[in-house]
Scaffold this motif. Sequence first.
Motif, PDB file in Angstrom:
ATOM      1  N   TYR A 342       0.825  -1.204   0.000  1.00 13.72           N
ATOM      2  CA  TYR A 342       0.000   0.000   0.000  1.00 13.72           C
ATOM      3  C   TYR A 342       0.862   1.259   0.000  1.00 13.72           C
ATOM      4  N   VAL A 343       0.394   2.281  -0.686  1.00 19.79           N
ATOM      5  CA  VAL A 343       1.077   3.572  -0.687  1.00 19.79           C
ATOM      6  C   VAL A 343       0.822   4.235   0.668  1.00 19.79           C
ATOM      7  N   PRO A 344       1.853   4.515   1.436  1.00 18.46           N
ATOM      8  CA  PRO A 344       1.631   5.089   2.772  1.00 18.46           C
ATOM      9  C   PRO A 344       1.155   6.542   2.690  1.00 18.46           C
ATOM     10  N   ARG A 345       0.391   6.941   3.688  1.00 19.08           N
ATOM     11  CA  ARG A 345      -0.046   8.336   3.777  1.00 19.08           C
ATOM     12  C   ARG A 345       1.094   9.153   4.373  1.00 19.08           C
ATOM     13  N   MET A 346       1.471  10.231   3.703  1.00 21.08           N
ATOM     14  CA  MET A 346       2.591  11.066   4.164  1.00 21.08           C
ATOM     15  C   MET A 346       2.223  12.537   4.004  1.00 21.08           C
ATOM     16  N   ASP A 347       2.418  13.284   5.049  1.00 25.92           N
ATOM     17  CA  ASP A 347       2.131  14.718   4.991  1.00 25.92           C
ATOM     18  C   ASP A 347       3.000  15.381   3.920  1.00 25.92           C
ATOM     19  N   GLY A 348       2.347  16.197   3.088  1.00 28.28           N
ATOM     20  CA  GLY A 348       3.076  16.944   2.089  1.00 28.28           C
ATOM     21  C   GLY A 348       3.261  16.228   0.761  1.00 28.28           C
ATOM     22  N   TYR A 349       2.854  14.948   0.695  1.00 28.69           N
ATOM     23  CA  TYR A 349       3.063  14.184  -0.535  1.00 28.69           C
ATOM     24  C   TYR A 349       1.773  13.968  -1.340  1.00 28.69           C
ATOM     25  N   SER A 350       0.632  14.153  -0.706  1.00 29.97           N
ATOM     26  CA  SER A 350      -0.637  13.813  -1.356  1.00 29.97           C
ATOM     27  C   SER A 350      -0.911  14.628  -2.613  1.00 29.97           C
ATOM     28  N   ASP A 351      -0.397  15.867  -2.645  1.00 29.09           N
ATOM     29  CA  ASP A 351      -0.680  16.721  -3.801  1.00 29.09           C
ATOM     30  C   ASP A 351       0.100  16.305  -5.049  1.00 29.09           C
ATOM     31  N   LEU A 352       1.136  15.479  -4.882  1.00 35.85           N
ATOM     32  CA  LEU A 352       1.918  15.063  -6.052  1.00 35.85           C
ATOM     33  C   LEU A 352       1.051  14.264  -7.020  1.00 35.85           C
ATOM     34  N   VAL A 353       0.383  13.248  -6.526  1.00 33.87           N
ATOM     35  CA  VAL A 353      -0.560  12.451  -7.320  1.00 33.87           C
ATOM     36  C   VAL A 353      -1.785  12.199  -6.445  1.00 33.87           C
ATOM     37  N   PRO A 354      -2.830  12.986  -6.579  1.00 38.31           N
ATOM     38  CA  PRO A 354      -4.021  12.796  -5.744  1.00 38.31           C
ATOM     39  C   PRO A 354      -4.673  11.431  -5.993  1.00 38.31           C
ATOM     40  N   GLY A 355      -5.210  10.868  -4.938  1.00 38.86           N
ATOM     41  CA  GLY A 355      -6.014   9.656  -5.077  1.00 38.86           C
ATOM     42  C   GLY A 355      -5.286   8.350  -4.847  1.00 38.86           C
ATOM     43  N   ILE A 356      -3.974   8.398  -4.530  1.00 39.31           N
ATOM     44  CA  ILE A 356      -3.272   7.126  -4.330  1.00 39.31           C
ATOM     45  C   ILE A 356      -2.977   6.841  -2.859  1.00 39.31           C
ATOM     46  N   ASP A 357      -3.239   7.792  -1.966  1.00 38.80           N
ATOM     47  CA  ASP A 357      -2.994   7.563  -0.543  1.00 38.80           C
ATOM     48  C   ASP A 357      -3.759   6.336  -0.062  1.00 38.80           C
ATOM     49  N   GLY A 358      -3.059   5.405   0.555  1.00 40.60           N
ATOM     50  CA  GLY A 358      -3.707   4.226   1.117  1.00 40.60           C
ATOM     51  C   GLY A 358      -4.120   3.186   0.093  1.00 40.60           C
ATOM     52  N   ARG A 359      -3.879   3.446  -1.181  1.00 42.90           N
ATOM     53  CA  ARG A 359      -4.251   2.487  -2.226  1.00 42.90           C
ATOM     54  C   ARG A 359      -3.157   1.427  -2.381  1.00 42.90           C
ATOM     55  N   SER A 360      -3.586   0.213  -2.710  1.00 39.32           N
ATOM     56  CA  SER A 360      -2.606  -0.840  -2.972  1.00 39.32           C
ATOM     57  C   SER A 360      -2.066  -0.683  -4.390  1.00 39.32           C
ATOM     58  N   LEU A 361      -0.858  -1.195  -4.607  1.00 39.36           N
ATOM     59  CA  LEU A 361      -0.311  -1.184  -5.958  1.00 39.36           C
ATOM     60  C   LEU A 361      -1.204  -1.975  -6.910  1.00 39.36           C
ATOM     61  N   GLU A 362      -1.849  -3.007  -6.389  1.00 39.53           N
ATOM     62  CA  GLU A 362      -2.783  -3.795  -7.191  1.00 39.53           C
ATOM     63  C   GLU A 362      -3.939  -2.923  -7.690  1.00 39.53           C
ATOM     64  N   GLU A 363      -4.485  -2.069  -6.805  1.00 39.11           N
ATOM     65  CA  GLU A 363      -5.570  -1.172  -7.202  1.00 39.11           C
ATOM     66  C   GLU A 363      -5.110  -0.175  -8.256  1.00 39.11           C
ATOM     67  N   ILE A 364      -3.899   0.343  -8.083  1.00 36.77           N
ATOM     68  CA  ILE A 364      -3.381   1.330  -9.023  1.00 36.77           C
ATOM     69  C   ILE A 364      -3.161   0.693 -10.388  1.00 36.77           C
ATOM     70  N   MET A 365      -2.573  -0.508 -10.402  1.00 40.84           N
ATOM     71  CA  MET A 365      -2.360  -1.202 -11.678  1.00 40.84           C
ATOM     72  C   MET A 365      -3.680  -1.503 -12.354  1.00 40.84           C
ATOM     73  N   SER A 366      -4.675  -1.920 -11.567  1.00 38.10           N
ATOM     74  CA  SER A 366      -5.992  -2.208 -12.130  1.00 38.10           C
ATOM     75  C   SER A 366      -6.607  -0.954 -12.750  1.00 38.10           C
ATOM     76  N   ALA A 367      -6.445   0.170 -12.076  1.00 31.99           N
ATOM     77  CA  ALA A 367      -6.978   1.428 -12.612  1.00 31.99           C
ATOM     78  C   ALA A 367      -6.275   1.809 -13.916  1.00 31.99           C
ATOM     79  N   ILE A 368      -4.975   1.571 -13.967  1.00 29.19           N
ATOM     80  CA  ILE A 368      -4.213   1.868 -15.185  1.00 29.19           C
ATOM     81  C   ILE A 368      -4.688   0.980 -16.335  1.00 29.19           C
ATOM     82  N   LEU A 369      -4.884  -0.314 -16.049  1.00 24.60           N
ATOM     83  CA  LEU A 369      -5.361  -1.227 -17.079  1.00 24.60           C
ATOM     84  C   LEU A 369      -6.747  -0.815 -17.573  1.00 24.60           C
TER      85      LEU A 369
END
Length: 441
Positions: A342-369
Motif C-alpha cells: 500500500y502507498v503510505p499516507r505522508m504529509d506533504g506528498y498527497s498533492d503530487l498524485v491525488p487519489g493514491i494515498d492508502g491504495r494498494s499497488l494492485e488497485e493502481i495497476m488495475s486502474a491503469i489497465l
Amino acid sequence: MDKLELSYEDALIPKDQILETAEKLRPEIRNMRNAISRGYDDDRASINLPDDDEMLSTVKSVIEEKLTLEPEYLIVIGIGGSNLGTIAIQEAILGKLYNLLAPPIKVLYADTVDSSLIGNIIRIVEPTLRRDGNILLNVVSKSGITTETIADFRILLDLLRKYKKEYRDYIVATCNRDSKLWSLALNEGFTALEIPLKVGGRYSVFSPVGLFPLGLLGIRIEDLLKGAKEMREACIDMELERNPAAIIASIQFAHYKEGKNISDLFFFSTDLESMGKWCRQLIAESLGKEFSRDGRRVNVGITPTVSVGSTDLHSVAQLYLGGPYDKLISFISIRKPGPHLYVPRMDGYSDLVPGIDGRSLEEIMSAILEGTKEAFRKDKRPFIEVSLPDKSEGSIGQFMQLKMIETMYLGHLLNVNPFDQPDVEKYKRETRRILAGEETA
C-alpha cells in the motif's frame, strides 16, 4: 483449479462472424482430438505431453538424482524453443529477481554465443567450482547440432572438467534420441533425456526440455501439466463458443484479413515479460511462411510484439493509440497478482498524485489497465482480454497450452504448416558453410 478467462467484447468483430470463421476449424479440431489417441506419431504430438506419466516419472527420477549433488547453480544451455519456455515459466512463477533472493539453486541461461554473456557466466560460477561447490549443465538441443548451443556447451564443459573429476555426473543432455548429441551423451556417460521426435522445439516446454530444469528449481511440474491438460480439453471442445483457442484464432484471423497483421501481447505483470518472448517465437516461427500447405508462394505471417504494463504505456502507447490501425492487442492480466503493498499516507506528498494515498499497488495497476482499455475503446482500437487466476503452475500451464493450440488453429486458417521452420535452416546452412571455410555456391 481456477480457470483462465477470455473476454472479446472489444474485439470489434461481430460474434456471428467469429463463429462463422471458427466453423472452418472443425476439421482441425477433429484432427486434434484424433491426435490424442496417436501418441507421438502426429505433428500435433505436443498435446499429449501432459498425459505422459512415464516421461514425468523419468524426469522426476533424474531431478531426484541430481539434487543429491547439491548444485548451487544450474546452467541451461539452449536457444529458442530449447530455453524460452523454461525462462518464461521460471520467471512467471519464481519471479524475474529469483537469483537475487538467495534460492537453494540459482539458474543461468547460456542462449547465445555472445562472449560477454558466456564470460560473465564463467565469472559467476567459477568461484563455486574453486571451493569444490557444484554446478549442473543442462544442454538442450532437439537436433543436437545447434551451433550456438554446442559451442557454449563445449566451453562450459571445459570449465567443468578443470574442477570435477566425475564431471559426467553434472551434465544432463536433452535432445532427440537419434541425434548426435544423444549418441555422445551415451558414449560419454552423461544423463540423457528424450524429446519426442515429432514435438517441435517451440512446442516442447511440457517435455523434459522444460520439466527437468523447472522441477530442479522446485516448480511443481505435475500442476503445470495438469493446467495444460485442462486447457487442452477446453481447446478441443466442438462447442465452438466454449473453445477459447478457436475463438482467439478466429478473431486474429479476421483482423489479419482486414490488414491488421501485428499481434501485440500486452502483459500487465513484469514477471510475464519472458512469456511474451516465448509467445513471440511460437507465433512468428509457426505462422511466418513463404509457401502454403499446397505449395503456393504466399508469404504470410502475423508479426508478434510484446509489451509490459504499465512500463510500456510510457514507450509504445503513443504509437498504439495514435498510429496506424494495424494491430490487435491482447491484454493479459493476473487476478491475484501478488503481495498487497500500500502507498503510505505522508504529509506533504498527497498533492503530487491525488487519489493514491492508502491504495494498494494492485488497485493502481488495475486502474491503469482499465484506463488503457477505455482509451482503446474510445478510439475504436480492437483488443481482447485474457485473465489468469494467478501466477501458479496450473494457471501458467493453462495459458501456454492455450497459446500453442491457438497457434495451430491459426496455421489451419492461414493454410500453412505451423510445425516446420524451413527458412530458419537458411541461416544455419550459411553459418555452417562459413565456419567450414567453404566458398559461396
